[in-house]
Scaffold this motif. Sequence first.
Motif, PDB file in Angstrom:
ATOM      1  N   ARG A 335       0.848  -1.198   0.000  1.00  0.00           N
ATOM      2  CA  ARG A 335       0.000   0.000   0.000  1.00  0.00           C
ATOM      3  C   ARG A 335       0.885   1.250   0.000  1.00  0.00           C
ATOM      4  N   ARG A 349      -1.365  10.337 -12.276  1.00  0.00           N
ATOM      5  CA  ARG A 349      -1.689  10.581 -10.869  1.00  0.00           C
ATOM      6  C   ARG A 349      -0.443  11.087 -10.163  1.00  0.00           C
ATOM      7  N   LEU A 354      -1.749   9.420  -5.117  1.00  0.00           N
ATOM      8  CA  LEU A 354      -1.275   8.037  -5.080  1.00  0.00           C
ATOM      9  C   LEU A 354      -1.474   7.400  -3.710  1.00  0.00           C
ATOM     10  N   ARG A 357      -3.457   3.924  -2.465  1.00  0.00           N
ATOM     11  CA  ARG A 357      -3.589   2.925  -3.529  1.00  0.00           C
ATOM     12  C   ARG A 357      -2.699   1.720  -3.223  1.00  0.00           C
ATOM     13  N   ARG A 358      -3.117   0.562  -3.760  1.00  0.00           N
ATOM     14  CA  ARG A 358      -2.332  -0.655  -3.607  1.00  0.00           C
ATOM     15  C   ARG A 358      -1.691  -0.995  -4.941  1.00  0.00           C
ATOM     16  N   GLU A 361      -3.576  -3.617  -7.155  1.00  0.00           N
ATOM     17  CA  GLU A 361      -4.858  -3.096  -7.601  1.00  0.00           C
ATOM     18  C   GLU A 361      -4.668  -2.024  -8.670  1.00  0.00           C
ATOM     19  N   THR A 362      -3.673  -1.158  -8.473  1.00  0.00           N
ATOM     20  CA  THR A 362      -3.471  -0.023  -9.370  1.00  0.00           C
ATOM     21  C   THR A 362      -2.620  -0.406 -10.571  1.00  0.00           C
TER      22      THR A 362
END
Length: 810
Positions: A335, A349, A354, A357-358, A361-362
């Motif tokens: 994370r 981004r 940021l 966010r993981r 996932e991102t």
Amino acid sequence: MQTDPAATGDGASPEVLALAKVVARLRAEVADLEGLASTTAVLERAKGVLMAREGFSADAAYEALAQEAGLRSRSLMEQCWITLGGIRPRPAAVRPSPESTPSPSVKDVPQAPVPDAHGSVFSSARYRTGARPASGSRVLLSGLAAALAGARSPGDAAEVLHEALRGPLGVDGVMIYVAESGRLELVGHAGIDASLAAQWQDIPPFTGVAALQAIASGRPRWLEDPERDAEAYQLIGSPERWRTRAWIPLPGAGPTTGAVGFLRTVPAPFGDADKSLLQRAVRLCAGALRAFEHAGAEPVDEEVAAVQGILDALPGAVILLSPVRSPSGEVEDYRIDAAAPGSVDVAGRRGKELVGRRILETYPTVAGTPLWQGYVDALDTGAVYDGAPFEYQEVIGGVPGTSVFSVQAARLGDRLIVSWIRHDTDELENRRVTTMERLGNLGWAEWNLITDTIDWSGQVYEIFGRAPGQGPAMLEELPRYVVPDDLPALAGAVQQLLGEGAPIDQPFRITTAAGVRHLRIVAEAETDADGTPVKVHGFFQDLSPLRDVELALLESERSVLVQRGMLRAERAIAAGLRQALLPVPEQSIDLVGLCVDIAYVPSDSGVNVGGDWYSAIELPDGNALFVVGDVAGHGLEAVGTMAQLRFATKGMIITGSALPDAMSRLNALLMHTSVGSSATTATMIMMRYRPAARSLSWVRAGHLPPLLVRRGEARFLPLPEGTLLGASRDSVYVEETLDLEPGDHLLLYTDGLVEVPGEDVAKGMDRLGRAAAEAMGGGAPDALAALLPVIHPARRDDVCVLDIHLPRDA
């Protein structure tokens, strides 16, 4: 119960297993967030009911709910549901899915609230923040609170406000903004065109934005005059369509961080009841918006906050990663807990965007790559991971984008510090350079002395008026562009650059199809190991617009200097003429038993001499004539008119004319001399003193009243009829009389003594009366000299003053 896909995929690759775990965890988190959002929404909805029905503030509504729950031995949620039961039926036990839930609307709920029948603390006056709204407003606000409780996003809240207020107040558009680092982000809107919403989605911290001003001041902005508002603000949308607007800050416990805008086609201003209703509606909306914010809140980690403080001061792309571990302790994701402001990913981004966010996932395609293994090794062993450049692809808006990164990772405690360099920024940088060249009207050029090749940027072609297809001009072609007079100086600078390697900054002119242009070349040489220039870097800048402005300023300055010299010469001539025509005695004069002090004080500002004048002479019959006048305007024309009036007045009075007749003739004279030229006017007081009777007879033409100081008290004489000279052919002048007593002072003066710009002349006259009573009431010598510095310190205008004094021993 859902089955974890990771548990069933024995033959699956590590990448698939990692992604399966991410999906399962996200499902659980979504369920938790929905439950938290529902609970928070119920609380905010119940608070909104009390705020609308009882006029409570948000904090008072919460306190009332908590106190009632304690008195009834209920939980806070139970009390909230009971409170909501007073406005509509309790929702069903089985909650419909988000896809099947209709958009919240005020018209979908009953509008009339049911009053509390239990004598609860909700009606206690100590929670009130103001008067209760009218019954119609209470009905609307109660329904609005119920509808807002069902909102799932700021967009839903905007739709609810639009639906509720469109009919009663004519609200045609609603926009909800939140402030972030001085910028505004549109988080919800209704009744607004999609193109308009996209145009005003993100507002930088500009001046003149009504929403920003409302947030900064904490006070609403009511925009009710489109023409005037367009001068003071940057209006959203067409002022021809949206005739009136309101921007109301969102209230909260801390600083205001948002505003709601209401746009109307109605041209009428907002009434007091409308303003109150809109502000109450925004208070209700604030509760719903806080619920959306709280749904994703997480506790603050002090270590992460300390690292963020350090990253805020660092350049480049640096982030802090915290490992997300499975129940067995294995790292299944990372994370982003902190990020430097310069951290930008492939999707654009940046910085704080940021955080939270993981990685998987991102950036899901990172799983199973050497980068992912580098993170694992750096965290396990503490060795710094310094990876080779690699390509990363992400689909953005349906379009795949590929970037090349070099990443470094190092362990910090039980976390990772990750930094990276992006290698595919050439296109972005080229766009920035092109924009800079266009705005600065300059372009770069490079000259390779080894290959004798020249390269120009696109803006240089624009500056030289040369088609890009012709290629850059070689050195031998430049003379046909350069103005011949500037060629020697430019050639000398180029020889200095190539021979000595010294940088140059040389202005010169060129001739193009558009005319002569003023350019500037700034260049430096790149040398080899022996110091011999091998390449030249520089830029050309078109200074023609600046040169045009400079020439215009020089011409304007030259004109100002000429005009100033002419005005000074005119002032000198006028001052000399005045001194010759109207000398001012340096000491008091005795005139038929009177002591007369005369003062003329020129102004400190301006270069023109005014038209203030006086006359004090003994007449052939033993009487005395006193005159004070003021000709409108300045300069030679005013001095000429003054001389004309002064000599004409003496001539008529000496030959026996009565004062009113003399004033009428002077008026006719001024009317006659003004024909065919600019009209000239003047004010004037004329007095005849008879010493045998100690009597003054006087007339006036639009002049300020004389001031009499008698026995220490000052009063202005009543004004007889008489308009200013040169204003009307039918003017009538009435004569008045005054008997003087020993010790009296009578002041005749021009308006510069009492007039102050922006101030009522009555204040100046009161000031003169007080100062004159103090200076002249005690019988001190040189009373006029003592008075002037007190009453006329600024010397804003010319002043002429006569102090006519009858001595006490007369």
